[in-house]
Design a protein around this motif. Structure first.
Motif, PDB file in Angstrom:
ATOM      1  N   GLY A 167       0.814  -1.213   0.000  1.00  0.00           N
ATOM      2  CA  GLY A 167       0.000   0.000   0.000  1.00  0.00           C
ATOM      3  C   GLY A 167       0.847   1.262   0.000  1.00  0.00           C
ATOM      4  N   SER A 168       1.972   1.238   0.718  1.00  0.00           N
ATOM      5  CA  SER A 168       2.848   2.408   0.756  1.00  0.00           C
ATOM      6  C   SER A 168       3.519   2.646  -0.589  1.00  0.00           C
ATOM      7  N   VAL A 169       3.822   1.570  -1.326  1.00  0.00           N
ATOM      8  CA  VAL A 169       4.397   1.726  -2.664  1.00  0.00           C
ATOM      9  C   VAL A 169       3.421   2.461  -3.581  1.00  0.00           C
ATOM     10  N   VAL A 170       2.150   2.066  -3.520  1.00  0.00           N
ATOM     11  CA  VAL A 170       1.140   2.729  -4.344  1.00  0.00           C
ATOM     12  C   VAL A 170       1.015   4.203  -3.951  1.00  0.00           C
ATOM     13  N   ALA A 171       1.000   4.476  -2.644  1.00  0.00           N
ATOM     14  CA  ALA A 171       0.900   5.860  -2.187  1.00  0.00           C
ATOM     15  C   ALA A 171       2.120   6.669  -2.622  1.00  0.00           C
ATOM     16  N   PHE A 172       3.298   6.028  -2.566  1.00  0.00           N
ATOM     17  CA  PHE A 172       4.516   6.694  -3.017  1.00  0.00           C
ATOM     18  C   PHE A 172       4.403   7.054  -4.497  1.00  0.00           C
ATOM     19  N   GLY A 173       3.930   6.096  -5.296  1.00  0.00           N
ATOM     20  CA  GLY A 173       3.755   6.359  -6.719  1.00  0.00           C
ATOM     21  C   GLY A 173       2.779   7.488  -6.985  1.00  0.00           C
ATOM     22  N   PHE A 174       1.702   7.528  -6.205  1.00  0.00           N
ATOM     23  CA  PHE A 174       0.717   8.600  -6.324  1.00  0.00           C
ATOM     24  C   PHE A 174       1.359   9.950  -6.033  1.00  0.00           C
ATOM     25  N   GLY A 175       2.137  10.016  -4.951  1.00  0.00           N
ATOM     26  CA  GLY A 175       2.830  11.255  -4.616  1.00  0.00           C
ATOM     27  C   GLY A 175       3.867  11.637  -5.660  1.00  0.00           C
ATOM     28  N   LEU A 176       4.560  10.639  -6.199  1.00  0.00           N
ATOM     29  CA  LEU A 176       5.577  10.913  -7.216  1.00  0.00           C
ATOM     30  C   LEU A 176       4.948  11.490  -8.483  1.00  0.00           C
ATOM     31  N   LEU A 177       3.799  10.936  -8.885  1.00  0.00           N
ATOM     32  CA  LEU A 177       3.111  11.453 -10.069  1.00  0.00           C
ATOM     33  C   LEU A 177       2.713  12.913  -9.886  1.00  0.00           C
TER      34      LEU A 177
END
Length: 422
Positions: A167-177
């Motif tokens: 879940g944190s990986v997905v959130a990280f990707g969201f923030g990176l985008l």
């Protein structure tokens, strides 16, 4: 097709010790939690919803109320729900219901974002957040019970830790985008993200119903009334120690806003630093969640001790640097501080969840969870007083005080029993 090899790799267990039913349950737990953790990242009140309310022109009072409503609302109702959960033949239905309602609330938030503005948007979104929080309360009070009834000791932390990491990986990707500008940070885009979060909650609830949970045939024997609910708080010394340790370690959840305050004290733009700090927080969750989960499988008591000590060290350094230099040196210093503090928080979260799950017997786990969470809800509300202290003395002294409280929490945790022994 056998699911045992996949579950054995996930939990680092001997395949000979597993059966097909537990492997099935483990993968259902993992998939459901990955969906809800992802949804939590997409619907984060501290970031996403605060930005949306600001963009929609809602009064500041609504923005300030988001996190208290979300946090206290997910904890305080649990005492009222505990006995209902204990009387249920299968507790998975309560968790699934909570997930479904969270999904409806998420879709409601998206609808408010696209159709309302100003105070109307504030009322609508805050009302949906309150509904989401109560539904989250129902999921929380039932989850530890379901986990204990479907996954054996020694493998529970791996399941929850892995899901938190994904879940944190997905959130990280969201923030990176958002940080890199791959897509515009705009109201329709974020409304779509919130709607996706709502769909993820609903899908998670549907998956969770596929758990093979044993039926409880003795639901009518549970005592009723408030006196029965609070009796363990008077009689169980270990529960008292656990709640005291957890209350002290709540400062790991309260610290990040004060780090943000300190990072902007030197005149650097807080908004410019927000992206790196969000990425640092999610990166910390990714690298540490599974490790903390595996350590908790061995000893949740020692996990709480280690996380409390790490928090004390991280907050001491952060507070001392802030006092000495008047800030944290910009985005990199703030990001490093958030990274260390978040790792400690993930340890506290993993340790306290698994300790309560493993320490309580099946018949009392729901009420132990409700008692603990209700009291911690009040502690978090009281934690708002630290904001007044920061206004008077500054954020650095508050962080140093948090370090002392974290160390006290670690010390209290030394008095807990080892509950993972089989």
């Amino acid at each position: 097709m056998s699911l045992i090899p996949a579950f054995a790799r996930l939990t680092n267990a001997d395949p000979a010790e597993l059966d097909q039913e537990e492997a099935h349950n483990g993968l259902i737990h993992t998939a459901s939690l990955v969906l809800t953790k992802t949804a939590d990242g997409l619907i984060d009140p501290k970031l996403v919803l605060s930005w949306l309310l600001t963009a929609l022109g809602a009064p500041g009072a609504f923005i300030g109320a988001l996190v208290p409503v979300r946090e206290a609302g997910s904890l305080l109702p649990q005492l009222a729900l505990a006995q209902k959960v204990e009387r249920m033949v299968q507790r998975k239905h309560m968790w699934a219901l909570g997930a479904f309602v969270q999904g409806i609330a998420g879709l409601g938030i998206a609808a408010c974002v696209m159709t309302l503005e100003g105070a109307a948007a504030g009322w609508g979104i805050l009302g949906c957040v309150a509904l989401l929080a109560v539904a989250r309360s129902a999921a929380s009070v039932s989850y530890k019970d379901v986990l204990a009834r479907t996954i054996a000791k020694g493998r529970r932390g791996a399941v929850t830790g892995f899901a938190a990491g994904v879940g944190s990986v997905v959130a990280f990707g969201f923030g990176l985008l958002m940080a890199t500008g791959i897509f515009d940070v705009a109201i329709p885009v974020l409304a779509a993200a919130v709607a996706i979060a709502g769909g993820a909650f609903i899908l998670a609830g549907g998956l969770f119903l596929r758990l093979k949970e044993p039926r409880n045939g003795d639901e009518a024997s549970h005592p009723k009334g408030i006196a029965a609910l609070i009796r363990p708080l008077r009689e169980d010394r270990q529960l008292q120690i656990f709640i005291a340790a957890r209350a002290a370690l709540t400062v790991t959840a309260l610290a990040p806003p004060f780090i943000i305050m300190l990072s902007s004290a030197s005149g650097d733009g807080a908004l410019d630093q927000l992206g790196p700090m969000v990425m640092a927080s999610t990166a910390a969750a990714f690298v540490s969640s599974y490790i903390w989960g595996r350590l908790s499988d061995r000893s949740s008591r020692k996990t709480l001790m280690a996380a409390g000590a790490l928090s004390a060290l991280a907050l001491t350094v952060t507070g001392a640097v802030g006092l000495t230099f008047g800030g944290l040196g910009g985005a990199w210093g703030a990001g490093l501080s958030i990274f260390a503090a978040q790792i400690a928080y993930e340890g506290v979260r993993a340790g306290r969840k698994l300790h309560l799950t493993d320490m309580a017997e099946d018949d009392f786990r729901a009420r132990y969870t409700a008692l603990s969470n209700t009291l911690i809800g009040f502690a978090l509300l009281a934690g708002g007083l630290f904001g007044l202290a920061a206004d008077i003395f500054g954020p650095a002294p508050v962080l140093l005080l948090f370090a002392v409280i974290s160390l006290a929490g670690a010390a209290i945790a030394t008095r807990l029993d080892e509950v993972q022994q089989t």
